[in-house]
Design an enzyme around this catalytic site. Structure first.
Site, PDB file in Angstrom:
ATOM      1  N   SER A  14       0.828  -1.198   0.000  1.00 38.77           N
ATOM      2  CA  SER A  14       0.000   0.000   0.000  1.00 38.77           C
ATOM      3  C   SER A  14       0.868   1.257   0.000  1.00 38.77           C
ATOM      4  O   SER A  14       1.923   1.300   0.634  1.00 38.77           O
ATOM      5  CB  SER A  14      -0.894   0.022   1.245  1.00 38.77           C
ATOM      6  OG  SER A  14      -1.533   1.272   1.397  1.00 38.77           O
TER       7      SER A  14
ATOM      8  N   GLN B 141       0.091  -0.775  -4.827  1.00 36.72           N
ATOM      9  CA  GLN B 141      -1.138   0.020  -4.866  1.00 36.72           C
ATOM     10  C   GLN B 141      -0.794   1.493  -4.793  1.00 36.72           C
ATOM     11  O   GLN B 141      -0.073   1.938  -3.897  1.00 36.72           O
ATOM     12  CB  GLN B 141      -2.052  -0.367  -3.703  1.00 36.72           C
ATOM     13  CG  GLN B 141      -3.312   0.457  -3.583  1.00 36.72           C
ATOM     14  CD  GLN B 141      -3.141   1.657  -2.666  1.00 36.72           C
ATOM     15  OE1 GLN B 141      -2.313   1.642  -1.761  1.00 36.72           O
ATOM     16  NE2 GLN B 141      -3.910   2.704  -2.911  1.00 36.72           N
TER      17      GLN B 141
ATOM     18  N   THR C 220      -5.857   3.088  -6.933  1.00 42.83           N
ATOM     19  CA  THR C 220      -7.092   3.283  -6.179  1.00 42.83           C
ATOM     20  C   THR C 220      -7.713   4.621  -6.541  1.00 42.83           C
ATOM     21  O   THR C 220      -7.058   5.659  -6.452  1.00 42.83           O
ATOM     22  CB  THR C 220      -6.823   3.219  -4.667  1.00 42.83           C
ATOM     23  OG1 THR C 220      -6.363   1.909  -4.327  1.00 42.83           O
ATOM     24  CG2 THR C 220      -8.082   3.523  -3.870  1.00 42.83           C
TER      25      THR C 220
ATOM     26  N   ARG D  97     -14.755   8.329   9.472  1.00 48.55           N
ATOM     27  CA  ARG D  97     -14.821   7.083  10.233  1.00 48.55           C
ATOM     28  C   ARG D  97     -15.071   7.418  11.700  1.00 48.55           C
ATOM     29  O   ARG D  97     -14.181   7.888  12.412  1.00 48.55           O
ATOM     30  CB  ARG D  97     -13.540   6.279  10.038  1.00 48.55           C
ATOM     31  CG  ARG D  97     -13.352   5.907   8.568  1.00 48.55           C
ATOM     32  CD  ARG D  97     -12.001   5.341   8.229  1.00 48.55           C
ATOM     33  NE  ARG D  97     -11.862   5.290   6.772  1.00 48.55           N
ATOM     34  CZ  ARG D  97     -10.720   5.044   6.136  1.00 48.55           C
ATOM     35  NH1 ARG D  97      -9.617   4.826   6.834  1.00 48.55           N
ATOM     36  NH2 ARG D  97     -10.692   5.020   4.820  1.00 48.55           N
TER      37      ARG D  97
ATOM     38  N   LYS E  25      -8.831   0.221  -8.952  1.00 53.27           N
ATOM     39  CA  LYS E  25      -9.506  -0.286  -7.751  1.00 53.27           C
ATOM     40  C   LYS E  25     -10.540   0.719  -7.255  1.00 53.27           C
ATOM     41  O   LYS E  25     -10.228   1.886  -7.054  1.00 53.27           O
ATOM     42  CB  LYS E  25      -8.475  -0.549  -6.652  1.00 53.27           C
ATOM     43  CG  LYS E  25      -9.041  -1.170  -5.381  1.00 53.27           C
ATOM     44  CD  LYS E  25      -7.906  -1.523  -4.429  1.00 53.27           C
ATOM     45  CE  LYS E  25      -8.419  -2.182  -3.155  1.00 53.27           C
ATOM     46  NZ  LYS E  25      -9.083  -1.203  -2.269  1.00 53.27           N
TER      47      LYS E  25
ATOM     48  N   HIS F  58     -13.877  -0.207  -1.128  1.00 54.20           N
ATOM     49  CA  HIS F  58     -12.840   0.117  -0.133  1.00 54.20           C
ATOM     50  C   HIS F  58     -13.193  -0.496   1.229  1.00 54.20           C
ATOM     51  O   HIS F  58     -12.902   0.071   2.276  1.00 54.20           O
ATOM     52  CB  HIS F  58     -12.676   1.631  -0.007  1.00 54.20           C
ATOM     53  CG  HIS F  58     -11.260   2.066   0.233  1.00 54.20           C
ATOM     54  ND1 HIS F  58     -10.451   2.557  -0.770  1.00 54.20           N
ATOM     55  CD2 HIS F  58     -10.508   2.090   1.350  1.00 54.20           C
ATOM     56  CE1 HIS F  58      -9.267   2.870  -0.276  1.00 54.20           C
ATOM     57  NE2 HIS F  58      -9.279   2.584   1.012  1.00 54.20           N
TER      58      HIS F  58
ATOM     59  N   ARG G 214     -15.081   1.598   3.747  1.00 50.43           N
ATOM     60  CA  ARG G 214     -14.373   2.621   4.511  1.00 50.43           C
ATOM     61  C   ARG G 214     -14.424   4.002   3.856  1.00 50.43           C
ATOM     62  O   ARG G 214     -13.799   4.937   4.341  1.00 50.43           O
ATOM     63  CB  ARG G 214     -12.915   2.180   4.697  1.00 50.43           C
ATOM     64  CG  ARG G 214     -12.787   0.940   5.564  1.00 50.43           C
ATOM     65  CD  ARG G 214     -11.401   0.319   5.494  1.00 50.43           C
ATOM     66  NE  ARG G 214     -10.382   1.143   6.100  1.00 50.43           N
ATOM     67  CZ  ARG G 214     -10.109   1.190   7.394  1.00 50.43           C
ATOM     68  NH1 ARG G 214     -10.843   0.478   8.246  1.00 50.43           N
ATOM     69  NH2 ARG G 214      -9.143   1.936   7.870  1.00 50.43           N
TER      70      ARG G 214
END
Length: 427
Positions: free
Chosen positions: A132, A153, A181, A190, A277, A301, A304
């Site tokens: 990531s 990613q 992404t 969140r 993605k 995701h 999220r």
């Protein structure tokens, strides 16, 4: 003569040993959910919620899991299953199994070695590990530990220079696939992170001090150098002050002017497989194809980002019908069992990306925990395919499953995109 208490105890101990009695709860954990519980016990709430949490009311995250349960199997008995082959080939890459370890950032926040143990576990299992951009170790540091395939990613940062530099570095470490992404134009809110006062690097606040004391192994681990941060961006954007994840993304990551032309520019810089993605509609899947992508991740995701998005499995049938014959379709979000992998493949995916599941294993026991997750998924996938009568990944198709017709857009109110948008696919 009656057995003495001592001899009875010895016989009982022998029986337990013969039956495979084990003290390590990880070794005896039969499911990913059991490993999740181990991780929850091991971590303070702030750290566990980084892995387990999602945006807003977590509706999408919950439906990612519950909608997979809506898919039902249609087995074929009296099929020769003496040989079940779970290997596959995707875009020229031969894979031992039809899934990869997807990108998870912030893994040092769970303590231990963060992503280091996971990349080693992936190498031992010969499964692609997706680094990531938000990893807490630099991609070069993770590549030093890798013995298996690496994917990278990429987040499309505001700075084109930073993006180009990340692509060059991914090439240099030998990454085979680039995963871009696109579903983070703005970072999802969140609630759990806000309640916990989560920041990067982490700071102990009065509200979580008690938990930090109760989980001293975790506290010691996160205090070890180097300081926790986004090391792929070291010397680029991150200072020394602790900032919330939300603030960090808003300041440095959110690229409000990002368009499909930006993907075309990435395509020019990357020679290998390029996957997009975060696709949830057939229209965007077709746009990804036009931009030069080799494949897409049907993904929200992990719930999220935009809450109340459709679950990934609900979005999969229409997307697979639209582009499945010309693009690689990868399924992501909600996978907790080998059955889920078989379901996604049967509905229309070519490959599955595992996210939270390996995160739970990493949180529970680092490298050992990730390996245990892979063992569980391998066993459950092979068992499901054998019970279905599907002896290869290629054999899995929709004749092995049933699911709501609404997932094909039937029986639902859905306004089409504006005519001028639709026309781009008709020309």
């Amino acid at each position: 003569m009656a057995d003495s208490p001592l001899s009875s105890a010895l016989e009982f101990a022998k029986m337990l040993t013969a039956g495979g009695f084990r003290l390590d709860p990880l070794d005896s954990a039969p499911s990913i959910e059991d490993i999740r519980r181990i991780a929850k016990r091991r971590l303070p709430t702030m750290a566990f919620d980084i892995i387990d949490g999602a945006s807003n009311h977590e509706l999408t995250s919950e439906e990612n899991v519950s909608d997979l349960r809506e898919v039902r199997f249609r087995p074929r008995w009296l099929t020769d299953i003496s040989s079940v082959d779970v290997s596959t080939t995707v875009d020229g890459q031969a894979l031992d199994r039809p899934y990869v370890l997807g990108p998870l950032g912030l893994q040092r926040m769970i303590g231990g070695e963060g992503e280091m143990g996971a990349v080693r576990a992936a190498g031992k299992a010969n499964i692609p590990f997706t680094i990531s951009t938000a990893s807490n170790w630099a991609m070069e540091e993770l590549a030093e530990q890798a013995t298996g395939p690496l994917w990278y990613q990429l987040y499309m940062y505001k700075s084109e220079r930073i993006v180009s530099n990340l692509i060059k570095r991914a090439k240099a470490i030998g990454a085979e696939t680039l995963v871009v992404t696109v579903d983070v134009p703005l970072n999802g809110k969140r609630y759990r992170d806000h309640r916990n006062g989560m920041s990067i690097p982490p700071k102990i606040t009065p509200q979580n001090a008690v938990q930090a004391v109760r989980h001293l192994n975790w506290t010691r681990a996160i205090m070890r150098p180097p300081a926790i941060g986004f090391r792929n961006l070291k010397d680029e954007v991150q200072g020394n002050n602790a900032v919330s994840h939300q603030e960090f993304v808003a300041k440095y990551l959110a690229n409000l002017s990002l368009t499909w032309e930006s993907i075309e520019d990435v395509r020019k810089q990357w020679d290998g497989p390029l996957y997009i993605k975060g696709i949830l509609t057939p229209e965007d899947a077709l746009r990804a194809h036009r931009a030069g992508a080799d494949g897409i991740y049907v993904s929200n995701h992990g719930g999220r980002q935009l809450d109340s998005s459709p679950s990934s499995i609900r979005a999969l049938p229409m997307i697979a019908d639209a582009v499945g014959d010309r693009m690689t379709v990868i399924f992501d979000s909600g996978v907790r069992t080998g059955d889920d992998i078989a379901k996604a493949l049967a509905v229309g995916a070519d490959l599955v990306s595992i996210g939270r599941a390996w995160g739970y294993g990493n949180a529970a026991a680092g490298e050992k925990g990730v390996l245990r997750v892979l063992d569980i998924l391998d066993g459950e996938l092979s068992l499901a395919m054998g019970q279905l009568g599907a002896t290869s990944v290629e054999a899995l198709n929709r004749s092995f499953v049933e699911y709501p017709e609404a997932w094909h857009g039937l029986g639902m109110h859905r306004e089409p995109e504006p005519a001028q948008v639709t026309e781009e696919f008709m020309s």
